[in-house]
Scaffold this motif. Structure first.
Motif, mmCIF file in Angstrom:
data_model
loop_
_atom_site.group_PDB
_atom_site.id
_atom_site.type_symbol
_atom_site.label_atom_id
_atom_site.label_comp_id
_atom_site.label_asym_id
_atom_site.label_seq_id
_atom_site.Cartn_x
_atom_site.Cartn_y
_atom_site.Cartn_z
ATOM 1 N N MET A 1 -15.692 9.610 10.185
ATOM 2 C CA MET A 1 -15.419 8.643 9.431
ATOM 3 C C MET A 1 -16.640 7.852 8.920
ATOM 4 O O MET A 1 -17.665 7.641 9.422
ATOM 5 N N ALA A 6 -21.127 -2.958 5.034
ATOM 6 C CA ALA A 6 -20.410 -4.074 4.297
ATOM 7 C C ALA A 6 -21.103 -5.302 3.779
ATOM 8 O O ALA A 6 -22.123 -5.660 4.066
ATOM 9 N N ALA A 7 -20.644 -5.267 2.418
ATOM 10 C CA ALA A 7 -21.632 -6.500 1.607
ATOM 11 C C ALA A 7 -20.751 -7.847 2.238
ATOM 12 O O ALA A 7 -21.782 -8.882 2.282
ATOM 13 N N SER A 8 -19.740 -7.793 2.612
ATOM 14 C CA SER A 8 -19.001 -9.154 3.188
ATOM 15 C C SER A 8 -18.141 -8.622 4.194
ATOM 16 O O SER A 8 -17.962 -7.562 4.412
ATOM 17 N N PRO A 11 -11.696 -7.362 5.415
ATOM 18 C CA PRO A 11 -10.485 -8.323 5.713
ATOM 19 C C PRO A 11 -9.976 -8.564 6.825
ATOM 20 O O PRO A 11 -9.993 -7.639 7.695
ATOM 21 N N ASP A 15 -3.863 -4.969 4.115
ATOM 22 C CA ASP A 15 -2.880 -5.803 3.161
ATOM 23 C C ASP A 15 -1.899 -4.825 2.368
ATOM 24 O O ASP A 15 -2.294 -4.671 1.597
ATOM 25 N N SER A 16 -1.057 -4.288 3.115
ATOM 26 C CA SER A 16 -0.247 -3.248 2.428
ATOM 27 C C SER A 16 0.627 -4.028 1.568
ATOM 28 O O SER A 16 0.882 -5.272 1.736
ATOM 29 N N ILE A 17 1.245 -3.177 0.657
ATOM 30 C CA ILE A 17 2.311 -3.701 -0.308
ATOM 31 C C ILE A 17 3.494 -4.287 0.299
ATOM 32 O O ILE A 17 4.419 -4.989 -0.269
ATOM 33 N N HIS A 18 3.823 -3.613 1.764
ATOM 34 C CA HIS A 18 5.169 -3.962 2.153
ATOM 35 C C HIS A 18 5.455 -5.393 2.130
ATOM 36 O O HIS A 18 6.838 -5.906 1.864
ATOM 37 N N HIS B 288 -13.722 -6.756 -1.895
ATOM 38 C CA HIS B 288 -14.726 -7.642 -0.992
ATOM 39 C C HIS B 288 -15.773 -6.728 -0.139
ATOM 40 O O HIS B 288 -16.892 -7.237 -0.199
ATOM 41 N N ALA B 289 -15.265 -5.885 0.363
ATOM 42 C CA ALA B 289 -16.391 -5.031 1.376
ATOM 43 C C ALA B 289 -17.225 -3.901 0.652
ATOM 44 O O ALA B 289 -18.225 -3.200 1.123
ATOM 45 N N ARG B 382 -8.503 -7.618 -1.694
ATOM 46 C CA ARG B 382 -8.403 -7.031 -0.479
ATOM 47 C C ARG B 382 -7.332 -5.837 -0.821
ATOM 48 O O ARG B 382 -7.512 -4.712 0.303
ATOM 49 N N MET B 383 -6.466 -5.683 -1.739
ATOM 50 C CA MET B 383 -5.679 -4.718 -2.184
ATOM 51 C C MET B 383 -6.478 -3.396 -2.349
ATOM 52 O O MET B 383 -5.965 -2.343 -2.186
ATOM 53 N N ASP B 385 -9.718 -3.069 -1.312
ATOM 54 C CA ASP B 385 -10.670 -2.654 -0.135
ATOM 55 C C ASP B 385 -9.313 -1.721 0.682
ATOM 56 O O ASP B 385 -9.654 -0.722 1.411
ATOM 57 N N TYR B 386 -8.091 -2.189 0.592
ATOM 58 C CA TYR B 386 -7.017 -1.646 1.456
ATOM 59 C C TYR B 386 -6.888 -0.029 1.063
ATOM 60 O O TYR B 386 -7.108 0.925 2.041
ATOM 61 N N ILE B 388 -9.542 2.076 -0.046
ATOM 62 C CA ILE B 388 -10.652 2.500 0.564
ATOM 63 C C ILE B 388 -10.545 2.763 1.888
ATOM 64 O O ILE B 388 -10.903 3.853 2.302
ATOM 65 N N ASP B 389 -10.037 1.803 2.634
ATOM 66 C CA ASP B 389 -9.925 1.842 4.082
ATOM 67 C C ASP B 389 -8.955 3.109 4.399
ATOM 68 O O ASP B 389 -9.180 3.697 5.437
ATOM 69 N N ASP B 392 -10.450 6.362 4.179
ATOM 70 C CA ASP B 392 -11.491 6.549 5.470
ATOM 71 C C ASP B 392 -10.496 6.913 6.892
ATOM 72 O O ASP B 392 -10.888 7.883 7.134
ATOM 73 N N THR B 466 -1.263 0.669 -2.554
ATOM 74 C CA THR B 466 -1.332 -0.040 -1.148
ATOM 75 C C THR B 466 0.327 0.017 -0.477
ATOM 76 O O THR B 466 0.514 -0.573 0.335
ATOM 77 N N ARG B 467 0.960 1.008 -1.206
ATOM 78 C CA ARG B 467 2.265 1.225 -0.621
ATOM 79 C C ARG B 467 2.136 2.031 0.623
ATOM 80 O O ARG B 467 3.092 2.204 1.369
ATOM 81 N N LEU B 468 1.055 2.761 0.612
ATOM 82 C CA LEU B 468 0.646 3.540 1.960
ATOM 83 C C LEU B 468 0.315 2.727 3.227
ATOM 84 O O LEU B 468 -0.398 1.858 3.110
ATOM 85 N N SER B 469 1.061 3.103 4.293
ATOM 86 C CA SER B 469 0.667 2.210 5.346
ATOM 87 C C SER B 469 0.162 3.067 6.480
ATOM 88 O O SER B 469 0.140 4.266 6.367
#
Lengths: 491, 491
Positions: A1, A6-8, A11, A15-18, B288-289, B382-383, B385-386, B388-389, B392, B466-469
């Protein structure tokens, strides 16, 4: 991976959309309530304010709201949005005669909701096949109504007349000028009264202001064909390269139409591109009783036409129609080089994005289609006739009163006139008519604004909305008359 | 009263809108029902089809519906619209990884409804003051997040990245080239992997293809600064006039970002315009990150940025941000000449239409504002970042399995990879991976498409929705693996 410094801190939770979908669902009653209100708002009541006086405090509050900041309850933001939108001119008010466009109807709003909810890609058949097919077919229908040749004509939906005009100049340049320096000597002709948007688009494309030649207008407020002919001869003699005539179908000030058929003859003889800026006037081609007023549109090489002007759509729905679809493709179809390698040449169905400056875009045709489909072909024509008849009616009633002078006869829904009590100087008349407009707006009686016609200040009524009724005019004309009498007492 | 020779008999009754408003009101239950359905439709279920196979019969039926014809009951047309929109790729499906944009959220739809219902004029403060103030302030906020100088920066909302890129080239031309023939020798530099939209826009503005120079990409898939430097020297020696560098912030294929800060140095030293096509990637400035991944955006002269890509908006919401607001005005503010005469120079607050190719346009900022305001500043970050994560995470899970090769590491939500069983030829590998993609789409498992990276066919996952979990990924990776094994058996 992959790991990124990380700059900050990351989270706390993914934070998914669901969760968000669920949250919005919990607000459904609010949204439904909003929609009920919007259904009432979209046709403004007669007593709704035409304009809004905004104080510096109002602006400061709006600026504060404009920044996202911390999350806000949906209901709060809906309230803020309503308050922000209050600071607008209600251009769909029945008594707003101010400028084009006006008179959007609720069906357009329902169409917009459909368009936004499905959010189909309007630029490519691969992604939005259904809406793209509707666009193609609807453009074919519109082109036929203008009289463009069915076999070759085509077009594309754009965000409005400015982009359509810009595209038409780009295509004319590519069709009529060679790439070896002719562009620097190319000349575009348009009348001295043409909308400034056209000259702006020419400048945007890199043409110098000296390359846009203004043609005199005749007494009928139309492009003077003789002046054009003389300029063409003189310009060619000087080594310039005329390549484009821009005709106006529906001047926003007077409703007049350039002599399109004569211009088409000249364009053909001189091998120039004829573009018609029909942003507002082209719709008259759909009328039943008045289509002859825009005869000749079918002889154009390209026509700009806005559905958000006289086809009752909300903003953001314009069309560029062309005599030869391939001309659009040849300027904007950069991608097709690759495609052509695969398909061995021009395929039958170009992708919409090969016909436009835009790639990703909303499926705009669907909103217009929705409205036309519900109303039907015959009724949309009557709605356009209606506006033309209303302007005739305004003119007739003004002429039946003392002291009113018609400056330009009602044309395409627009009439200009002025109050002219016998004893006043021209200077006073200008001031009287300016004050009449200001008073009408201040008193929320009518959104009628002043206009300069033949060197004098007049008043302009544009009736293209079907919200205006005969009863409104019955009430309005005496109010205007009384306002005029009241104003002129002070001069 | 003016009388026109009637081409056909006049309509039987005046057709005012009042009857129509009433008609639409009588359909309110249907519209409300529609909205309830749309609320369910906008976030597609996992089992909703990713794509739709359309038969010639389907297309014929859509063409028949597309023509207005006689009036149709509202309910019928809503049904037709739904059927037409079925013929689309569901780009906001949780398992659609295909291209940017994707993942529009319902809040955008509510914002669009507000925007369309109020239908405020977004082009001029006189007509749409409230929405125009929101636009100004929101652009200021967005510009600050990119690091553009607060005092001078400005921008405008446009329909999308293509128009923003077109405008940026026009402004760069006007700022960097004189009007005396330099345009014909001007050169724009962009990387060989830059989106073809940029070259298309240059052509639209009349630049010859030979004026768009392609710069090599490094092994990191970014514009190679050394190659650019060499080209600049060589081109100047030949009498060409370099004037613009276009950097990409977020290549759609690999998610990589050009070395913006290095390019800004070169641009400054060589007095070139630096434009960043950040249509998709600029949004990372709000994360943020990961904001450091797009560091340098604040050094650009102009940035194209689409809200309908990674700010979760529906189509038709893009921005062009510039370091100096006056630069936009100087190219597009044709009208301001007149205004300037009145105000004695540049007024503090330019009209939005003086900053854009567009005049009349929707109040686009309001829809984006609505969403940002409800979500809040922190959550939108955060959304992003989500996404991007998630990429990964996809990469980590693929690497943990046998037979999978990462082609480009996850960047800005995009990872490319391929299935590579040990014994196959490169030719077979290409075919295997193509077939894996086809199979995944056919089986409605995932909208994962093939991509050519470093000369080989790979698969590309773009996770910006962000729909993907995490659960989706848990389920998906074994499915992809199984599909790959099944496919490769036949080779």
């Amino acid at each position: 991976m992959t790991s990124h410094p990380a700059a900050s801190p990351p989270p706390p939770v993914p934070d998914s959309i669901h969760a968000l979908d669920h949250e919005i669902r919990s607000h459904w009653p609010s949204i439904q309530h909003l929609l009920t209100e919007l259904l009432d708002i979209t046709p403004p009541a007669h007593d709704a304010p035409l304009t809004h006086h905004s104080t510096p405090q109002d602006i400061t509050r709006i600026r504060r709201w404009a920044r996202p900041g911390p999350p806000q309850p949906l209901e709060t933001v809906i309230g803020e949005a309503r308050a922000i939108f209050d600071h607008r001119v209600r251009i769909n008010h029945p008594l707003f005669f101010g400028f084009i466009p006006s008179g959007t109807i609720q069906l357009s709003w329902v169409g917009d909701m459909l368009m936004a909810a499905f959010n189909a890609h309007g630029g490519g058949r691969t992604f939005g096949l259904g809406p793209c097919v509707v666009e193609e077919e609807l453009l074919r229908w519109l082109a036929a109504r203008l009289g463009l040749p069915a076999r070759t004509a085509g077009g594309v939906f754009v965000s409005g007349g400015s982009v359509a005009n810009l595209m038409s100049i780009a295509v004319a340049r590519d069709q009529k000028l060679d790439g070896n320096g002719q562009a620097a000597r190319g000349v575009i002709y348009l009348s001295e009264r043409a909308h400034y948007a056209v000259a702006k688009m020419a400048r945007g494309l890199g043409f110098a202001d000296r390359q846009v030649h203004r043609v005199r207008c005749s007494e009928a407020f139309e492009l003077d064909v003789e002046d054009l002919k003389e300029q063409l001869v003189a310009d060619r003699r000087q080594g310039l390269v005329p390549f484009m005539i821009v005709a106006t179908c529906g001047y926003t000030e007077t409703g007049t139409v350039d002599p399109i058929e004569d211009l088409a003859d000249i364009a053909r003889r001189e091998s120039l591109w004829l573009h018609v800026d029909g942003a507002y006037g082209a719709s008259v081609a759909l009328s039943h009783a008045h289509a002859h007023l825009v005869a000749g549109l079918g002889a154009a090489d390209s026509v700009a036409w806005d559905a958000h002007k006289w086809l009752f759509s909300s903003f953001g729905c314009g069309m560029l129609l062309v005599r030869h679809r391939d001309h659009l493709r040849s300027t904007f179809g950069v991608h097709s080089e690759l495609m052509d390698q695969q398909s061995g040449g021009l395929s039958e169905q170009p992708e919409p994005w090969d016909l436009s400056v835009e790639l990703t875009r909303p499926a705009r045709a669907m909103s217009l289609w929705f409205m036309l489909r519900v109303l039907g072909e015959e009724r949309i024509g009557r709605m356009i006739d209606y506006g033309i008849d209303m302007a005739d009616s305004v003119q007739a009633r003004l002429q039946a009163r003392e002291g009113w002078e018609i400056l330009t006869n009602a044309k395409l829904g627009i009439v200009t006139f002025r109050y002219k009590p016998g004893t006043c100087s021209e200077e006073d008349l200008d001031r009287i008519n300016t004050t009449i407009s200001e008073t009408l707006v201040e008193d929320n009686l009518a959104g009628i604004f002043s206009v300069r016609v033949s060197g004098v200040v007049g008043l302009r009524v544009c009736c293209i909305t079907t919200r205006l009724s005969e009863e409104d005019i019955d009430r309005l004309i005496p109010q205007i008359d009384m306002t005029a009498k009241g104003v002129s007492k002070h001069f």
